[in-house]
Design a protein around this motif. Sequence first.
Motif, PDB file in Angstrom:
ATOM      1  N   ILE A  32       8.138  -4.337 -24.299  1.00  0.00           N
ATOM      2  CA  ILE A  32       7.734  -5.441 -23.426  1.00  0.00           C
ATOM      3  C   ILE A  32       6.596  -4.999 -22.515  1.00  0.00           C
ATOM      4  CG2 ILE A  32       8.469  -6.921 -21.524  1.00  0.00           C
ATOM      5  CD1 ILE A  32       9.460  -7.841 -24.251  1.00  0.00           C
ATOM      6  N   THR A  33       6.715  -3.788 -21.977  1.00  0.00           N
ATOM      7  CA  THR A  33       5.684  -3.277 -21.074  1.00  0.00           C
ATOM      8  C   THR A  33       4.346  -3.132 -21.785  1.00  0.00           C
ATOM      9  OG1 THR A  33       7.362  -2.074 -19.813  1.00  0.00           O
ATOM     10  CG2 THR A  33       5.066  -1.385 -19.531  1.00  0.00           C
ATOM     11  N   SER A  34       4.385  -2.716 -23.022  1.00  0.00           N
ATOM     12  CA  SER A  34       3.146  -2.479 -23.765  1.00  0.00           C
ATOM     13  C   SER A  34       2.388  -3.762 -24.053  1.00  0.00           C
ATOM     14  CB  SER A  34       3.452  -1.740 -25.073  1.00  0.00           C
ATOM     15  OG  SER A  34       4.210  -2.570 -25.952  1.00  0.00           O
ATOM     16  N   ILE A  35       3.088  -4.880 -24.070  1.00  0.00           N
ATOM     17  CA  ILE A  35       2.403  -6.139 -24.387  1.00  0.00           C
ATOM     18  C   ILE A  35       2.019  -6.917 -23.122  1.00  0.00           C
ATOM     19  CG2 ILE A  35       3.586  -6.335 -26.602  1.00  0.00           C
ATOM     20  CD1 ILE A  35       5.391  -8.453 -25.350  1.00  0.00           C
ATOM     21  N   LEU A  36       2.334  -6.350 -21.927  1.00  0.00           N
ATOM     22  CA  LEU A  36       1.982  -7.033 -20.686  1.00  0.00           C
ATOM     23  C   LEU A  36       0.546  -6.716 -20.297  1.00  0.00           C
ATOM     24  CD1 LEU A  36       5.173  -6.574 -18.455  1.00  0.00           C
ATOM     25  CD2 LEU A  36       4.547  -8.493 -19.942  1.00  0.00           C
ATOM     26  N   ASP A  37      -0.131  -7.742 -19.786  1.00  0.00           N
ATOM     27  CA  ASP A  37      -1.477  -7.571 -19.249  1.00  0.00           C
ATOM     28  C   ASP A  37      -1.392  -7.401 -17.733  1.00  0.00           C
ATOM     29  OD1 ASP A  37      -2.646  -7.669 -21.670  1.00  0.00           O
ATOM     30  OD2 ASP A  37      -3.357  -9.737 -21.509  1.00  0.00           O
ATOM     31  N   ARG A  38      -2.505  -6.959 -17.159  1.00  0.00           N
ATOM     32  CA  ARG A  38      -2.560  -6.719 -15.716  1.00  0.00           C
ATOM     33  C   ARG A  38      -3.830  -7.364 -15.151  1.00  0.00           C
ATOM     34  NH1 ARG A  38      -0.662  -2.015 -12.878  1.00  0.00           N
ATOM     35  NH2 ARG A  38      -0.243  -1.128 -14.937  1.00  0.00           N
ATOM     36  N   LYS A  39      -3.693  -7.975 -13.969  1.00  0.00           N
ATOM     37  CA  LYS A  39      -4.843  -8.553 -13.290  1.00  0.00           C
ATOM     38  C   LYS A  39      -4.620  -8.492 -11.791  1.00  0.00           C
ATOM     39  CE  LYS A  39      -7.999 -12.503 -13.230  1.00  0.00           C
ATOM     40  NZ  LYS A  39      -8.315 -13.838 -13.787  1.00  0.00           N
ATOM     41  N   THR A  40      -5.711  -8.216 -11.042  1.00  0.00           N
ATOM     42  CA  THR A  40      -5.613  -8.088  -9.586  1.00  0.00           C
ATOM     43  C   THR A  40      -6.370  -9.228  -8.916  1.00  0.00           C
ATOM     44  OG1 THR A  40      -5.426  -5.682  -9.719  1.00  0.00           O
ATOM     45  CG2 THR A  40      -6.092  -6.611  -7.599  1.00  0.00           C
ATOM     46  N   TYR A  41      -5.735  -9.813  -7.906  1.00  0.00           N
ATOM     47  CA  TYR A  41      -6.324 -10.910  -7.136  1.00  0.00           C
ATOM     48  C   TYR A  41      -6.504 -10.470  -5.684  1.00  0.00           C
ATOM     49  CZ  TYR A  41      -4.722 -13.645 -11.143  1.00  0.00           C
ATOM     50  OH  TYR A  41      -4.494 -14.114 -12.416  1.00  0.00           O
ATOM     51  N   THR A  42      -7.623 -10.875  -5.085  1.00  0.00           N
ATOM     52  CA  THR A  42      -7.854 -10.636  -3.657  1.00  0.00           C
ATOM     53  C   THR A  42      -7.557 -11.924  -2.911  1.00  0.00           C
ATOM     54  OG1 THR A  42      -9.564  -8.999  -4.142  1.00  0.00           O
ATOM     55  CG2 THR A  42      -9.535  -9.919  -1.933  1.00  0.00           C
ATOM     56  N   VAL A  43      -6.553 -11.865  -2.042  1.00  0.00           N
ATOM     57  CA  VAL A  43      -6.031 -13.075  -1.404  1.00  0.00           C
ATOM     58  C   VAL A  43      -6.215 -12.977   0.113  1.00  0.00           C
ATOM     59  CG1 VAL A  43      -3.970 -14.492  -1.060  1.00  0.00           C
ATOM     60  CG2 VAL A  43      -4.343 -13.328  -3.252  1.00  0.00           C
ATOM     61  N   PRO A  44      -6.694 -14.042   0.763  1.00  0.00           N
ATOM     62  CA  PRO A  44      -6.822 -14.019   2.231  1.00  0.00           C
ATOM     63  C   PRO A  44      -5.461 -13.794   2.899  1.00  0.00           C
ATOM     64  CG  PRO A  44      -8.010 -15.888   1.309  1.00  0.00           C
ATOM     65  CD  PRO A  44      -7.197 -15.311   0.188  1.00  0.00           C
ATOM     66  N   LEU A  45      -5.476 -13.002   3.951  1.00  0.00           N
ATOM     67  CA  LEU A  45      -4.256 -12.723   4.700  1.00  0.00           C
ATOM     68  C   LEU A  45      -4.221 -13.620   5.934  1.00  0.00           C
ATOM     69  CD1 LEU A  45      -1.703 -11.059   5.135  1.00  0.00           C
ATOM     70  CD2 LEU A  45      -3.114  -9.361   6.329  1.00  0.00           C
ATOM     71  N   LYS A  46      -3.197 -14.448   5.998  1.00  0.00           N
ATOM     72  CA  LYS A  46      -3.056 -15.389   7.105  1.00  0.00           C
ATOM     73  C   LYS A  46      -2.039 -14.852   8.111  1.00  0.00           C
ATOM     74  CE  LYS A  46      -1.655 -20.133   8.157  1.00  0.00           C
ATOM     75  NZ  LYS A  46      -1.114 -21.396   7.592  1.00  0.00           N
ATOM     76  N   VAL A  47      -2.398 -14.942   9.393  1.00  0.00           N
ATOM     77  CA  VAL A  47      -1.514 -14.502  10.464  1.00  0.00           C
ATOM     78  C   VAL A  47      -0.852 -15.730  11.082  1.00  0.00           C
ATOM     79  CG1 VAL A  47      -1.355 -13.361  12.704  1.00  0.00           C
ATOM     80  CG2 VAL A  47      -2.862 -12.449  10.939  1.00  0.00           C
ATOM     81  N   VAL A  48       0.465 -15.729  11.116  1.00  0.00           N
ATOM     82  CA  VAL A  48       1.223 -16.807  11.752  1.00  0.00           C
ATOM     83  C   VAL A  48       1.656 -16.304  13.124  1.00  0.00           C
ATOM     84  CG1 VAL A  48       3.222 -18.321  11.615  1.00  0.00           C
ATOM     85  CG2 VAL A  48       2.010 -17.658   9.522  1.00  0.00           C
ATOM     86  N   ALA A  49       1.070 -16.880  14.175  1.00  0.00           N
ATOM     87  CA  ALA A  49       1.363 -16.435  15.544  1.00  0.00           C
ATOM     88  C   ALA A  49       1.814 -17.628  16.370  1.00  0.00           C
ATOM     89  CB  ALA A  49       0.143 -15.767  16.154  1.00  0.00           C
ATOM     90  N   ASP A  50       2.920 -18.244  15.955  1.00  0.00           N
ATOM     91  CA  ASP A  50       3.430 -19.424  16.649  1.00  0.00           C
ATOM     92  C   ASP A  50       4.336 -19.066  17.820  1.00  0.00           C
ATOM     93  OD1 ASP A  50       2.096 -21.033  14.861  1.00  0.00           O
ATOM     94  OD2 ASP A  50       3.781 -21.122  13.470  1.00  0.00           O
ATOM     95  N   GLY A  51       4.605 -17.771  17.991  1.00  0.00           N
ATOM     96  CA  GLY A  51       5.464 -17.348  19.093  1.00  0.00           C
ATOM     97  C   GLY A  51       4.657 -16.937  20.304  1.00  0.00           C
ATOM     98  N   GLY A  52       5.169 -15.957  21.051  1.00  0.00           N
ATOM     99  CA  GLY A  52       4.521 -15.555  22.286  1.00  0.00           C
ATOM    100  C   GLY A  52       3.620 -14.356  22.151  1.00  0.00           C
ATOM    101  N   MET A  53       3.511 -13.771  20.956  1.00  0.00           N
ATOM    102  CA  MET A  53       2.700 -12.573  20.767  1.00  0.00           C
ATOM    103  C   MET A  53       1.479 -12.869  19.888  1.00  0.00           C
ATOM    104  SD  MET A  53       4.060 -10.085  22.490  1.00  0.00           S
ATOM    105  CE  MET A  53       4.702 -11.196  23.768  1.00  0.00           C
TER     106      MET A  53
END
Length: 323
Positions: A32-53
């Motif tokens: 199964i591993t030998s037939i798997l492909d690989r791909k890398t994505y660059t994704v924006p990192l979002k900061v959730v700061a709805d609290g007090g910090m």
Amino acid sequence: MKTKQLFEKLTENWQAKVICFGLALGLYVVHITSILDRKTYTVPLKVVADGGMYPMSDYPEYVRITVRSTAENIAETLQSDFTATIDLTKYEKEGSFSVPVSVHLSPKLLLMDPFEIKLNPESVSMRLEEKTLKYVSVAPSLSGEVPHGYAVTKMSVEPATVEIVGPRRAVDETKQVYTSAIDVTALTSPKTFEASLQNINSLLAINPAKSYTVHVDVAEEPLVKKFTDVPVRLLFLPEALEAEGESPKISFDVAGTVPTLEDYELSESAVYADCSAIDKVGTYDLPVHITLPSYFQIENQSAETVNVAVRVRRETQSESAGR
């Protein structure tokens, strides 16, 4: 009896059977591993700061997500299927923390099998400070220079203030924010521009209005030009008379603007005295007239009148003596 015989059969040489099952499972995984492909994505990192910090230190803007799956699954996978966030809501005190990165998958990815993801980085080290909000002024940012002879006299921005949110110290140190650069290189008259805001501190969040207008007033620069020892022309003197000695001279300043006055030169008849009322020999005190364009103003004139001595023209005297 049959059940007992079946159990004995299953347990017979059980060690070998377990080893064979493990080898088979391993071979299956390798396959199964030998037939798997690989791909890398660059994704924006979002900061959730709805609290007090709020983050006080810089953090990566993107994370890398590596996917391992079948070629068919990867072909259907898009960068927009991933959302990466760090949630600061649960933090209630200032300090340094290692905040885990969470990855959310779109519903279609949850149905894919096999589907593996690897995240880099898995957590982000950051310093948190109390979240603070305040309003600061908006200042216009100009680029270039107005043409020679012109100057920016006034600028205004509407709305004049903006809300900023961020860590306590960063907010306290921020006194104003700036608009995007406005090019005034060819500006010679007042003009209104549409502008956005530039965030010069990545730790701050700005809540701008939909648009900002910047009004720039431009005017001609003032200039005072000195004219020294300018001869006063004597106009309309009768032909039989002439002035004794050299023409009188005066000095004065002319106030105007750089574009209109810098290269301006007086005409020969710009400064004169009217002699049309003189009909005999004598000494006269005559007013000085200065003719200039209406957009100029005369200042510091050295004399309002000039003293002129008039005599009979010499040619006329010679003619009379000959007769």
